[in-house]
Design an enzyme around this catalytic site. Structure first.
Site, short mmCIF file in Angstrom:
data_model
loop_
_atom_site.label_atom_id
_atom_site.label_comp_id
_atom_site.label_asym_id
_atom_site.label_seq_id
_atom_site.Cartn_x
_atom_site.Cartn_y
_atom_site.Cartn_z
N ASN A 18 -1.40 -11.01 8.12
CA ASN A 18 -2.28 -10.07 8.66
C ASN A 18 -3.58 -10.63 8.15
OD1 ASN A 18 -3.15 -7.29 9.36
ND2 ASN A 18 -3.72 -7.13 6.95
N GLU A 19 -4.41 -10.82 8.97
CA GLU A 19 -6.16 -10.96 8.52
C GLU A 19 -6.13 -12.15 7.51
OE1 GLU A 19 -8.78 -7.47 8.11
OE2 GLU A 19 -6.82 -6.49 7.87
N ARG A 32 3.86 -0.03 12.90
CA ARG A 32 3.63 -1.25 12.27
C ARG A 32 3.58 -0.99 10.77
NH1 ARG A 32 -2.01 -4.31 11.20
NH2 ARG A 32 -1.03 -6.09 10.37
N ASN A 45 -8.10 -8.76 15.67
CA ASN A 45 -8.54 -7.60 14.43
C ASN A 45 -10.16 -7.60 14.37
OD1 ASN A 45 -5.77 -7.79 14.01
ND2 ASN A 45 -6.20 -9.29 12.61
N TYR A 53 -14.15 -5.28 13.15
CA TYR A 53 -14.96 -4.33 12.16
C TYR A 53 -16.08 -3.94 12.70
CZ TYR A 53 -10.86 -5.39 9.44
OH TYR A 53 -9.41 -5.52 9.02
N HIS A 72 1.58 -9.34 4.62
CA HIS A 72 0.15 -8.43 4.52
C HIS A 72 -0.42 -8.59 3.20
CE1 HIS A 72 -1.81 -4.92 6.46
NE2 HIS A 72 -2.76 -5.06 5.43
N HIS A 95 -1.85 -4.79 -12.72
CA HIS A 95 -1.64 -4.96 -14.12
C HIS A 95 -2.36 -5.80 -15.03
CE1 HIS A 95 2.61 -3.75 -12.00
NE2 HIS A 95 2.05 -2.46 -12.52
N ASP A 98 2.08 0.87 -8.32
CA ASP A 98 3.55 1.01 -8.63
C ASP A 98 4.43 2.13 -7.90
OD1 ASP A 98 2.65 -0.85 -10.52
OD2 ASP A 98 2.90 0.43 -12.29
N GLN A 134 0.66 -1.44 0.07
CA GLN A 134 -0.10 -0.04 -0.13
C GLN A 134 0.78 1.34 -0.05
OE1 GLN A 134 -2.59 -1.78 3.19
NE2 GLN A 134 -4.12 -0.37 2.18
N GLU A 191 -5.24 -2.62 14.04
CA GLU A 191 -5.77 -1.50 12.88
C GLU A 191 -7.07 -1.17 13.56
OE1 GLU A 191 -6.08 -2.90 8.98
OE2 GLU A 191 -4.34 -3.91 8.96
C1 LIG Z 1 9.25 -0.38 -13.44
O1 LIG Z 1 7.81 -0.05 -13.79
C2 LIG Z 1 7.37 1.25 -14.46
C3 LIG Z 1 5.70 1.34 -14.52
O2 LIG Z 1 5.37 1.41 -13.40
C4 LIG Z 1 8.00 1.16 -15.85
O3 LIG Z 1 7.69 2.53 -16.54
C5 LIG Z 1 9.35 1.06 -15.66
O4 LIG Z 1 9.85 1.09 -17.22
C6 LIG Z 1 9.57 -0.39 -15.23
N1 LIG Z 1 11.07 -0.61 -15.20
C7 LIG Z 1 11.72 -1.52 -15.30
C8 LIG Z 1 13.11 -1.70 -15.02
O5 LIG Z 1 10.91 -2.68 -15.65
#
Ligand SMILES: *[C@@H]1O[C@H](CO)[C@@H](O)[C@H](O)[C@H]1NC(C)=O
Ligand SMILES: *[C@@H]1O[C@H](CO)[C@@H](O)[C@H](O)[C@H]1NC(C)=O
Ligand SMILES: *[C@@H]1O[C@H](CO)[C@@H](O)[C@H](O)[C@H]1NC(C)=O
Ligand SMILES: *[C@@H]1O[C@H](CO)[C@@H](O)[C@H](O)[C@H]1NC(C)=O
Ligand SMILES: *[C@@H]1O[C@H](CO)[C@@H](O)[C@H](O)[C@H]1NC(C)=O
Length: 529
Positions: free
Chosen positions: A193-194, A104, A328, A330, A149, A66, A79, A46, A401
């Site tokens: 975690n959970e 944590r 944990n 909710y 996690h 992705h 990313d 996260q 949490e």
């Molecule tokens: C890593 O991921 C990013 C996208 O988040 C991309 O633009 C980049 O080229 C990637 N780098 C490698 C080394 O694969």
């Protein structure tokens, strides 16, 4: 549908049971016991970003964001996220600003041992977590790492992930690496975690990574293997590290409070509690070990009726039972028995349980929002704490949490402040009136981050993060100032904003989601097996 169930699941919702001003909780001594510890939490996927930097390998979440990006509500990904891989110094500074006793965070399996298997350790991964841990300690903040996690190495998923019984050993090997590298500086470890989220959502409903829809069989394979993974990691620590480091380990479980309206609903509610958390507790905390008997019997009977040769819930061997024996919360749900079973595809921990005749709903006095699944019942947290004590004895409990989500741009987040005060008041009562040994509380989250399939739309942060800027600046919200004053005073009796916005008065409330994430952790250092 996805969105409905996702919402239903994630928005463990909470409506404050009265629209009247909450004001100060009951007058009186709202100081926590001396030594009570305050923390805040994040998780690797996260916040870290740097998903493909250095030797890190892809995790199941990298794959989901992705390859199944349409499943993420705002089509975002992690990313870069908060870029904590590069901005860890700022994260430590924030923990310091809040005056936290502990932070944590979780270790990314794919960053530390990119192969998944522990034959090679990443230098960069090792350095990253060493820097974070040492930086925290330099400011007097205890590191509380979580080993898992939700970011399983994709390579291991390709080999069956949590349904492959060997995963328990893979996890224990990875845990050994982490214990040996960092254990000298860690007092509290969270193994997993959970697990309920991993198994119910990941392998049952298929709503989160690895998106496997297998509610009848796969879910239970996952639960058994994850309990054994925890147990094996625990035993590794006990055998190889405990003497030197003397730390404590626990699973962090997830609790929704369920209660019944009538006596027979009360029985169903207890069965529900056994299904929703007993499955993750009994093996560790009960005298006899294994599965909760009522759950075991129920699934065995259903399996027999369905023509299976053996129960869909895989049995523990005597040896496994002995291995595993060592919390944990909710929101709340009322339990009502009804005539037809909820179809497997439609039941979730928050709507019903397809293994028996039961559905879950809110009570009229738990105020609902426009979204029917929003329910607030702070007393549910106290009920969970006392239930745990009654059922499984007097253990140290750490709430790992608890937090509240809102729309990202709210900085003067009085509703979040109210939320923390209400739930902390219940924690205080559990300690002072019910004698539950709660020794720590963890706010979720230190900062805004990617909220899994919800993307960046719903934010829990004490600090707001501006994801539109490359530097990912973090800004304290009003709740950060409130929490810092609670931490400093070790008390809820602190000066507080007078202009608390009430739930029915805040227009943003109707567009925001409200959730409690309370993870309780009971440490299983007490039992001689
Ligand atoms: C890593 O991921 C990013 C996208 O988040 C991309 O633009 C980049 O080229 C990637 N780098 C490698 C080394 O694969
Ligand atoms: C308030 O409660 C705390 C923790 O229970 C206790 O240590 C303290 O002595 C109490 N203070 C007063 C004035 O009663
Ligand atoms: C499953 O049950 C069938 C029918 O009772 C039986 O023929 C078969 O041998 C059983 N298989 C196993 C693995 O026990
Ligand atoms: C559900 O409950 C009803 C009424 O109590 C009962 O007749 C029915 O057999 C139950 N169904 C299942 C699948 O347990
Ligand atoms: C609570 O648990 C801690 C840690 O095990 C222990 O040191 C403490 O004595 C316990 N407190 C009570 C009141 O049982």
């Amino acid at each position: 549908m996805l969105s409905f169930f996702t919402m239903n699941f994630w928005q463990l919702v909470v409506f404050i049971s009265s629209l009247a001003p909450l004001g100060r909780a009951a007058s009186g001594n709202l100081t926590f016991p001396p030594g009570f510890r305050w923390g805040a939490a994040t998780a690797a996927y996260q916040v870290e970003g740097a998903w493909n930097q250095s030797e890190k390998s892809p995790s199941i979440w990298d794959k989901v964001v992705h390859e199944y990006n349409h499943l993420i509500q705002d089509r975002s990904n992690g990313d870069v996220a908060c870029d904590s891989y590069h901005l860890w110094k700022r994260d430590i500074q924030m923990a310091k600003e809040l005056g936290l006793d502990f932070y944590r965070f979780s270790i990314a399996w794919t960053r530390l041992v990119p192969n998944g298997f522990s034959n090679a350790i990443s230098e960069d991964g090792k350095n990253y977590y060493n820097n974070l841990i040492d930086g925290l300690l330099a400011h007097g903040i205890q590191p509380m790492p979580t080993l898992y996690h939700w970011d399983l190495p994709q390579r291991l998923q390709d080999l069956g992930g949590w349904t492959n019984p060997l995963v328990a050993d893979w996890f224990a090997d990875y845990a050994r690496v982490a214990f040996s590298l960092f254990g000298d500086r860690v007092e509290y470890w969270i193994t997993i975690n959970e697990p309920t989220m991993v198994c119910e959502l990941g392998y049952g409903l298929g709503l989160v990574a690895p998106l496997i829809k297998e509610p009848e069989v796969g879910k239970y394979m996952c639960i058994k293997n994850i309990m054994l993974a925890h147990a094996k990691a625990y035993r590794v620590y006990e055998r190889e590290f405990k003497d030197r480091f003397n730390g404590k380990l626990s699973l962090a479980n997830h609790y929704v409070w369920y209660e019944g309206e009538t006596d027979s609903d009360g029985i169903a509610a207890e069965l529900t509690r056994q299904f929703q958390y007993g499955l993750y507790l009994h093996a560790v905390y009960s005298k006899e070990g294994g599965w909760p008997p009522a759950v075991e019997q129920h699934i065995a009977e259903n399996s027999r009726r369905e023509g299976y040769n053996s129960s869909r819930l895989p049995a523990f061997t005597q040896e496994e039972k002995a291995l595993a024996r060592a919390v944990n919360h909710y929101s709340s749900r009322a339990v009502r028995q009804r005539r037809a079973r909820v179809p497997a595809a439609q039941s979730s921990p928050f709507s019903g349980n397809f293994e028996f005749n039961v559905t879950y709903e809110g009570r009229p006095e738990w105020k609902k929002g426009r979204s029917f699944w929003f329910l607030i019942n702070p007393a549910g947290l106290r009920n969970v704490l006392t239930w745990l004590k009654t059922r499984y004895g007097d253990h140290e409990v750490i709430i790992t949490e608890n937090g509240y989500s809102d729309v990202p741009d709210v900085v003067n987040d009085d509703v979040r402040i109210n939320y923390f005060r209400e739930y902390l008041t219940q924690v205080h009562r559990a300690i002072t009136e019910d004698g539950v040994n709660v020794t720590g509380y963890t706010a979720w989250s230190l900062m805004d981050n990617i909220e899994w399939v919800e993307g960046y739309k719903s934010t829990f942060g004490l600090y707001q993060v501006d994801f539109s800027r490359a530097e990912r600046p973090r800004t304290p919200r009003k709740s950060a100032r409130y929490y810092a004053s609670v931490v400093r005073a070790n008390s809820l009796d602190v000066p507080e904003p007078q202009d608390i916005i009430m739930i029915n008065g805040a227009s943003q409330m109707w567009t925001s989601s409200m959730r409690i994430f309370v993870l309780l952790m009971a440490l299983f250092t007490f039992r001689n097996t």
